[in-house]
Structures are given as structure tokens and as C-alpha cells.
Design a protein around this motif. Structure first.
Motif, mmCIF file in Angstrom:
data_model
loop_
_atom_site.group_PDB
_atom_site.id
_atom_site.type_symbol
_atom_site.label_atom_id
_atom_site.label_comp_id
_atom_site.label_asym_id
_atom_site.label_seq_id
_atom_site.Cartn_x
_atom_site.Cartn_y
_atom_site.Cartn_z
ATOM 1 N N THR A 96 30.108 32.789 56.818
ATOM 2 C CA THR A 96 29.217 33.757 56.193
ATOM 3 C C THR A 96 29.896 34.465 55.032
ATOM 4 O O THR A 96 29.340 34.576 53.924
ATOM 5 N N VAL A 97 31.115 34.938 55.252
ATOM 6 C CA VAL A 97 31.830 35.654 54.195
ATOM 7 C C VAL A 97 32.134 34.723 53.026
ATOM 8 O O VAL A 97 31.990 35.101 51.855
ATOM 9 N N GLU A 98 32.535 33.493 53.312
ATOM 10 C CA GLU A 98 32.863 32.549 52.240
ATOM 11 C C GLU A 98 31.633 32.156 51.450
ATOM 12 O O GLU A 98 31.669 32.034 50.218
ATOM 13 N N ALA A 99 30.507 31.971 52.148
ATOM 14 C CA ALA A 99 29.274 31.570 51.465
ATOM 15 C C ALA A 99 28.723 32.671 50.575
ATOM 16 O O ALA A 99 28.084 32.394 49.559
ATOM 17 N N THR A 100 28.963 33.915 50.953
ATOM 18 C CA THR A 100 28.466 35.049 50.163
ATOM 19 C C THR A 100 29.601 35.687 49.373
ATOM 20 O O THR A 100 29.555 36.880 49.076
ATOM 21 N N LYS A 101 30.613 34.894 49.074
ATOM 22 C CA LYS A 101 31.826 35.422 48.428
ATOM 23 C C LYS A 101 31.464 36.272 47.219
ATOM 24 O O LYS A 101 30.665 35.900 46.373
ATOM 25 N N SER A 102 32.103 37.398 47.202
ATOM 26 C CA SER A 102 31.785 38.391 46.171
ATOM 27 C C SER A 102 32.634 38.187 44.935
ATOM 28 O O SER A 102 33.832 37.949 45.029
ATOM 29 N N GLU A 103 32.006 38.246 43.785
ATOM 30 C CA GLU A 103 32.759 38.246 42.532
ATOM 31 C C GLU A 103 33.274 39.648 42.222
ATOM 32 O O GLU A 103 33.985 39.856 41.247
ATOM 33 N N GLN A 104 32.889 40.604 43.048
ATOM 34 C CA GLN A 104 33.297 41.981 42.832
ATOM 35 C C GLN A 104 33.963 42.529 44.095
ATOM 36 O O GLN A 104 33.579 43.566 44.621
ATOM 37 N N TRP A 105 34.954 41.807 44.595
ATOM 38 C CA TRP A 105 35.694 42.314 45.746
ATOM 39 C C TRP A 105 36.282 43.676 45.393
ATOM 40 O O TRP A 105 36.767 43.888 44.283
ATOM 41 N N PRO A 106 36.291 44.636 46.322
ATOM 42 C CA PRO A 106 36.914 45.937 46.029
ATOM 43 C C PRO A 106 38.367 45.786 45.604
ATOM 44 O O PRO A 106 38.830 46.439 44.677
ATOM 45 N N THR A 107 39.082 44.906 46.294
ATOM 46 C CA THR A 107 40.479 44.618 45.943
ATOM 47 C C THR A 107 40.733 43.142 46.185
ATOM 48 O O THR A 107 40.038 42.496 46.969
ATOM 49 N N GLU A 108 41.765 42.611 45.530
ATOM 50 C CA GLU A 108 42.037 41.180 45.677
ATOM 51 C C GLU A 108 42.701 40.830 46.997
ATOM 52 O O GLU A 108 42.757 39.657 47.361
ATOM 53 N N ASN A 109 43.221 41.823 47.719
ATOM 54 C CA ASN A 109 43.718 41.490 49.045
ATOM 55 C C ASN A 109 42.582 41.251 50.029
ATOM 56 O O ASN A 109 42.818 40.746 51.124
ATOM 57 N N ASP A 110 41.336 41.570 49.651
ATOM 58 C CA ASP A 110 40.199 41.257 50.522
ATOM 59 C C ASP A 110 40.012 39.751 50.694
ATOM 60 O O ASP A 110 40.085 39.242 51.823
ATOM 61 N N PRO A 111 39.759 38.966 49.638
ATOM 62 C CA PRO A 111 39.607 37.528 49.851
ATOM 63 C C PRO A 111 40.878 36.879 50.386
ATOM 64 O O PRO A 111 40.802 35.913 51.165
ATOM 65 N N ASN A 139 41.566 30.369 45.947
ATOM 66 C CA ASN A 139 41.062 30.105 44.594
ATOM 67 C C ASN A 139 40.341 31.320 44.010
ATOM 68 O O ASN A 139 40.359 31.540 42.790
ATOM 69 N N GLN A 140 39.688 32.100 44.863
ATOM 70 C CA GLN A 140 38.983 33.281 44.360
ATOM 71 C C GLN A 140 39.947 34.334 43.822
ATOM 72 O O GLN A 140 39.616 35.051 42.874
ATOM 73 N N ALA A 141 41.119 34.442 44.431
ATOM 74 C CA ALA A 141 42.075 35.468 44.015
ATOM 75 C C ALA A 141 42.989 34.999 42.892
ATOM 76 O O ALA A 141 43.526 35.833 42.147
ATOM 77 N N THR A 142 43.167 33.706 42.744
ATOM 78 C CA THR A 142 44.141 33.175 41.785
ATOM 79 C C THR A 142 43.871 33.573 40.332
ATOM 80 O O THR A 142 44.826 33.736 39.563
ATOM 81 N N PRO A 143 42.635 33.753 39.877
ATOM 82 C CA PRO A 143 42.445 34.206 38.484
ATOM 83 C C PRO A 143 43.144 35.529 38.168
ATOM 84 O O PRO A 143 43.374 35.830 36.989
ATOM 85 N N TYR A 144 43.493 36.315 39.180
ATOM 86 C CA TYR A 144 44.136 37.609 38.952
ATOM 87 C C TYR A 144 45.652 37.534 39.147
ATOM 88 O O TYR A 144 46.340 38.548 39.114
ATOM 89 N N PHE A 145 46.145 36.322 39.339
ATOM 90 C CA PHE A 145 47.580 36.058 39.419
ATOM 91 C C PHE A 145 48.172 36.049 38.009
ATOM 92 O O PHE A 145 47.540 35.579 37.062
ATOM 93 N N ILE A 146 49.369 36.569 37.858
ATOM 94 C CA ILE A 146 50.030 36.626 36.549
ATOM 95 C C ILE A 146 50.949 35.420 36.409
ATOM 96 O O ILE A 146 51.944 35.304 37.125
ATOM 97 N N TRP A 178 45.614 44.302 41.690
ATOM 98 C CA TRP A 178 44.993 44.811 42.906
ATOM 99 C C TRP A 178 43.478 44.870 42.784
ATOM 100 O O TRP A 178 42.753 44.434 43.675
ATOM 101 N N GLN A 179 42.970 45.388 41.679
ATOM 102 C CA GLN A 179 41.525 45.541 41.486
ATOM 103 C C GLN A 179 41.048 44.509 40.466
ATOM 104 O O GLN A 179 41.132 44.729 39.257
ATOM 105 N N GLY A 180 40.541 43.417 40.971
ATOM 106 C CA GLY A 180 40.139 42.342 40.073
ATOM 107 C C GLY A 180 39.024 42.731 39.139
ATOM 108 O O GLY A 180 38.963 42.253 37.997
ATOM 109 N N ASN A 181 38.120 43.597 39.581
ATOM 110 C CA ASN A 181 36.953 43.928 38.774
ATOM 111 C C ASN A 181 37.153 45.162 37.896
ATOM 112 O O ASN A 181 36.217 45.665 37.303
ATOM 113 N N VAL A 182 38.387 45.652 37.821
ATOM 114 C CA VAL A 182 38.694 46.793 36.940
ATOM 115 C C VAL A 182 39.586 46.251 35.830
ATOM 116 O O VAL A 182 40.813 46.185 35.976
ATOM 117 N N ALA A 183 38.967 45.882 34.721
ATOM 118 C CA ALA A 183 39.666 45.137 33.680
ATOM 119 C C ALA A 183 40.738 45.940 32.972
ATOM 120 O O ALA A 183 41.620 45.368 32.329
#
Length: 555
Positions: A96-111, A139-146, A178-183
Motif C-alpha cells: 500500500t505504501v509503495e503503491a501510493t508512494k509520495s513525491e512529497q515525503w516529509p523527510t527522505e528518511n521516510d521512504p 530509488n525514490q530517495a536517491t535523487p536527493y543523494f549528493i 533531509w527534506q527532499g521537497n524543500v528546494a
């Protein structure tokens, strides 16, 4: 030969070995409770919270990540016991969580934490669908990897601000925002990069895919360079425009160090890298006896309040430290001094829960393990306790002994090395004896490496769950290793280096980010535990009752 002996002696005598002795002041570091009782207690807690079945979350927990940690503990319970009582719950909620994966996770440690829950489920049930979910969350968190390229350019595709290429002379590659959606945020936290490190290490162990190994190595390097203060792992660092700003030393939450210990336990085990093993031993030695435990050895974090009826971040995550230690323990020779220290520390917490922090009616616990017991069920008390209850299941019981480790394993003898030297050598013969010991150990280790047979890499199928490469090889990374790839599993014992030393202690560090809004208190589901499914590990894992060999034959 004499000059060589003298040099070796002087080098060895300059090393200060870590202290892995169990303090005499620790309260009840052993237990005579039978394994079946330990299992029943942990199972009762595993069935003691109420879920939102639509989302898979536990609404009464302090933060969304805590729901993911709870699911990690459910999977670990089944892996440790050889049960599958939580498999259906994990399958339903993770899907359920994977199917509804959020593009706006509160923090990247969530996924990433949900990914860890999926990985632990894969390890418990040998179901590849869980592994694919774990890869999807990674894969969802990797875009925020440096990446090294991001660090070198001072830019990141997911940030609208410049980032620091280096802090204190070390590259910022390997961090995770930490905050993927806070650019416009340059905050990198220990829980985000630590969770990425742990999940990358597990996925590398499971798949032998080098992308995961490189990611794990870079993340470990970032943590060691920017968040490690010589004693523990601090909470965060900001690498945005201006200066690099890290939190001051002076405390912190245990789970930051717990994640690093868990990741090192896996990655050092797989790669066999002495630098990582050395770091792991140093971190265990400095954190297990740190001031966040009282004189009796009971874990009591600095942010614990006098009111356990109000949830806090430290209570919800303090079990992660124990979880990390337990993962290392499963990979150690049972008679090593490090294993015995970890056993004692976990059992101190276990006995404190049973004697001081437990509600008299039912298996309900206070998040403050020094007591007193709670007045009623507290979901965050259950969350804090479950990793301790799980970890104690396979620890030795008084008047019993564990089956021996691998015969002839050098690591199984290294734990007593310092004691042997102290008792055997005298003031005159000490130089020669120590030098000879060093020469013998170096020779044996080199011989073992020369005789090591290459093994085949398990290919990862090309599908949507395969890791997405995020940088090219040869990018000038300073923290790189050439791991010896082994078939997975079983893992080899972690070998303690002969030149282990203690880093100069500094003032401990910590500091955390502003908390999530508090959640309302909820009711506790007191559904009786279903004890019918006790057959899983015997066939799948080659499980030996009362011992820790839970992770054989996952293929």
C-alpha cells in the motif's frame, strides 16, 4: 630483523585498545528467561498497536517514520524467531505504501525506512517482491543523494541553492538531503544519510550490485567526515550557501549512532575492509558506555521527560540503537569480547523493561526504561521496547551455552587477545612477544587473502527496480574500497583488526531538528497473539533453536 621488531613493538605499544569489558555496575546483564518466553513476550508487543489499514500507518506514533520503524521490527521479529505471523500485515502495508508512494515525503528518511522494512521482510520470508519494494524505496530517495559530480560543481538538480563542495577539507559527496521537497534547504541529517547507508549496504549484500556498494561507501565516508565527533554520530550538518554548519557537540539521540553501527556491521562484513571494521569497533566502544545510559547501564536519553504519556522523538527511535547492535552481534563470533558486551547491554535493557518499566497487567511498557511503569498502554512505549524484546530472543540464557562458532576462525580468538598479552608477557619480554604476535597475525591474514577463492556475482535482473546509476566510475572519490564479493548469505564473521585503536575522545555531539506535530493518543489493540505458525525457519533458514543462525539459505 631486530630493527623491524623494535618498530613493530613501538607501533603496537602506542595503540590503546578499546575497552569492551562489561561494567560491574550494570544491572542484570544476564537472563535466565527461556527463549520461548522471550518469543511470547515479543509477539504480544508486536500485536499490540492499531493500524490505519488504508494507509498502513500507526496514527498514534509521533512521526510517519516511526510507523516504518515499527514495520521493520515486525519483520525482524519473524526473521529472528523463524515465524511468519507478520507476513500478511507486511505484505499489505508495504504494498500500500509503495503503491501510493509520495513525491512529497516529509523527510527522505521516510521512504528509506520503509525500504528497510521491506528488506527485512525479504530476509525473513525469502520473497523477492519485498526486495523489489525495498529497491523501489531506495530509488525514490536517491535523487536527493549528493554525487561526487554534484559536490564538485557545488550544485544539485533537486536544490535551487548552491551547496558546499567541501566541509573542513572533506567532500560533501555521499550526503542525503533531509527534506527532499524543500528546494532551498541544505540540511543533511544523520537519520537521512544513515538510513541511506544502511539500506544501500543491505541491498549490496543481497544483490552484489556495485551501485549499492558505491552509494554505501560514499555515505559512510560522509558520516565519518562530517557527523562523527570521535565518540558518536551527531544529528546534522547544513551545507548550503555560506559556511558548513554542524550541530554543536554535547548529546544527541542514540539512533543516529545506531544507524551507523548497523550499516557498518553489514558493509564492513561484506567488504572485509579493515578501516570500516576499525571504525565499527571504535563506535561500539564509545557509544555503548556513553552518558546516555545511567550508572546501571540502562538507556536514558537526554530528551526523555518526566512525563512518558507525551510522545517524544527519542522514545520512538531509541530501539534503533539496540537494533543496530543486534545486527552486529549476529555477525560476531559468540565468544568475542565485543559480542559479550553487546549481549550484556541488550540484556540490561531487557531486564529493565521487565522489572522497572512494565505495566503489571499485560505486556505494555513505559518509554522510560528506568521506570516507573506506565499507567496505561502507550504506543510509543511499545515502539521503543519492541527492538529490545526482539534482540533478546536469541541471546544466551543462563546455564546454557551457544553452539560454537566456526572452528579455527581467527576472529573468534581475537577478543581475548589483549588479556592474553597482559597475562603472559613481562616487562622484559613484552616487546618481543607483542612483535611476534603482530607478525603471526599479519602473516595469517595475508595468507588467508591470498588463498581466498573468487565467487560469482549474483546478477540483478534488469527491471524497474534495478538501481539507477547516479555517477560514473572514476570520479575521484576518496573513500572507496575494492570489496571481495561473496555469495549471499551467510555473512562471514566480522574480523577484529589487529591494530584496533581508540580515537581521542572529544565532547559528544548531537542536536536534532524541530519535531513533527504531536499525534493524539490512541487505543491499543489487545488481540491475543496467534502462536500457530511456528514452522517457517526450520526449512527456510536452517534455524537452530536458541542460537542466532537465522540467515542461511535465502536464495
Amino acid at each position: 630483523m631486530l630493527p623491524l621488531l623494535l618498530i613493530l613493538c613501538l607501533c603496537i605499544l602506542s595503540v590503546q585498545p578499546q575497552d569492551f569489558s562489561v561494567p560491574s555496575s550494570w544491572r542484570k546483564p544476564t537472563s535466565d528467561r527461556p527463549r520461548d518466553e522471550r518469543i511470547a513476550i515479543a509477539q504480544s508487543v508486536a500485536h499490540s498497536v492499531t493500524y490505519n489499514e488504508t494507509s498502513g500507518y500507526v496514527p498514534t506514533f509521533y512521526a510517519p517514520t516511526q510507523s516504518a520503524h515499527w514495520h521493520c521490527s515486525l519483520a525482524l521479529h519473524d526473521w529472528i524467531t523463524g515465524n511468519n505471523s507478520n507476513e500478511a500485515t507486511l505484505k499489505n502495508h508495504l504494498s500500500t505504501v509503495e503503491a501510493t508512494k509520495s513525491e512529497q515525503w516529509p523527510t527522505e528518511n521516510d521512504p528509506l525506512t520503509w525500504g528497510l522494512a521491506a528488506y527485512h521482510a525479504y530476509r525473513a520470508y525469502n520473497d523477492k517482491s519485498f526486495l523489489e519494494i525495498a529497491q523501489s524505496f531506495w530509488n525514490q530517495a536517491t535523487p536527493y543523494f549528493i554525487t561526487p559530480e554534484n559536490a564538485a560543481s557545488g550544485t544539485h538538480p533537486m536544490r535551487n541553492i548552491s551547496i558546499q563542495s567541501q566541509c573542513n577539507g572533506s567532500t560533501t559527496a555521499g550526503g542525503v538531503f533531509w527534506q527532499g521537497n524543500v528546494a532551498n534547504s541544505g540540511i543533511v541529517t544523520a537519520n537521512a544519510v544513515g538510513s541511506y547507508f544502511v539500506l544501500s549496504a543491505y541491498l549490496f549484500e543481497a544483490t552484489s550490485n556495485q551501485t549499492y556498494s558505491t552509494a554505501a561507501g560514499l555515505s559512510a565516508s560522509f558520516i565519518q567526515s562530517h557527523l562523527y565527533d570521535g565518540v558518536l554520530i551527531k544529528g546534522r550538518i547544513t551545507i548550503g550557501p555560506g559556511d558548513c554548519v554542524s550541530v554543536p557537540s554535547g548529546g544527541g539521540l542514540t539512533y543516529n549512532s545506531g544507524l551507523m553501527i548497523e550499516g557498518l556491521g553489514v558493509y564492513a562484513n561484506v567488504t572485509g575492509n579493515d578501516t570500516l571494521v576499525d571504525f565499527l569497533y571504535n563506535l561500539i566502544a564509545s557509544t555503548v558506555k556513553f552518558q546516555w545510559s545511567d550508572d546501571q547501564g540502562i538507556l536514558y536519553e537526554e530528551t526523555d521527560s518526566d512525563n512518558p504519556s507525551v510522545s517524544t522523538p527519542s522514545w520512538g527511535y531509541k530501539g534503533v540503537f539496540v537494533r543496530g547492535l543486534y545486527e552486529v552481534w549476529t555477525r560476531l563470533p559468540p565468544d568475542s569480547d565485543v559480542a559479550k558486551l553487546i549481549e550484556s547491554f541488550i540484556l540490561v535493557q531487557y531486564n529493565a523493561l521487565q522489572d522497572l518499566a512494565k505495566l503489571s497487567a499485560g505486556e505494555f511498557y513505559s518509554p522510560v526504561w528506568i521506570g516507573p511503569p506506565p499507567r496505561g498502554p502507550l504506543p510509543w512505549g511499545q515502539l521503543a521496547a519492541i527492538d529490545v524484546l526482539n534482540s533478546a530472543i536469541n541471546l544466551p540464557t543462563l546455564n546454557t551455552t551457544n553452539p560454537p562458532g566456526e572452528a579455527g576462525d581467527i576472529a573468534s580468538k581475537s577478543g581475548a587477545k589483549s588479556k592474553i598479552i597482559a597475562e603472559v608477557v613481562g616487562p622484559v619480554g613484552g616487546f618481543i612477544a607483542i612483535a611476534l604476535l603482530a607478525i603471526v597475525v599479519i602473516y595469517v591474514r595475508q595468507k588467508r587473502r591470498r588463498q581466498a577463492r573468487p565467487v560469482s556475482i549474483i546478477p540483478l535482473e534488469e527491471d524497474e527496480y534495478a538501481p539507477r546509476p547516479f555517477f560514473e566510475s572514476g570520479s575521484g572519490v576518496t573513500f572507496t574500497y575494492t570489496p571481495t564479493i561473496r555469495e549471499y548469505p551467510p555473512p562471514k564473521y566480522i574480523e577484529r583488526p589487529t591494530d584496533v585503536h581508540t580515537n581521542s575522545p572529544t565532547t559528544a555531539g548531537g542536536g536534532e531538528l524541530p519535531p513533527y506535530p504531536d499525534s493524539s493518543h490512541g487505543t491499543v489493540d489487545e488481540t491475543p497473539v496467534d502462536n500457530r505458525q511456528q514452522k517457517f525457519a526450520q526449512a527456510l533458514h536452517g534455524h537452530v533453536p536458541g542460537y542466532r543462525g537465522m540467515h542461511e539459505n535465502l536464495q
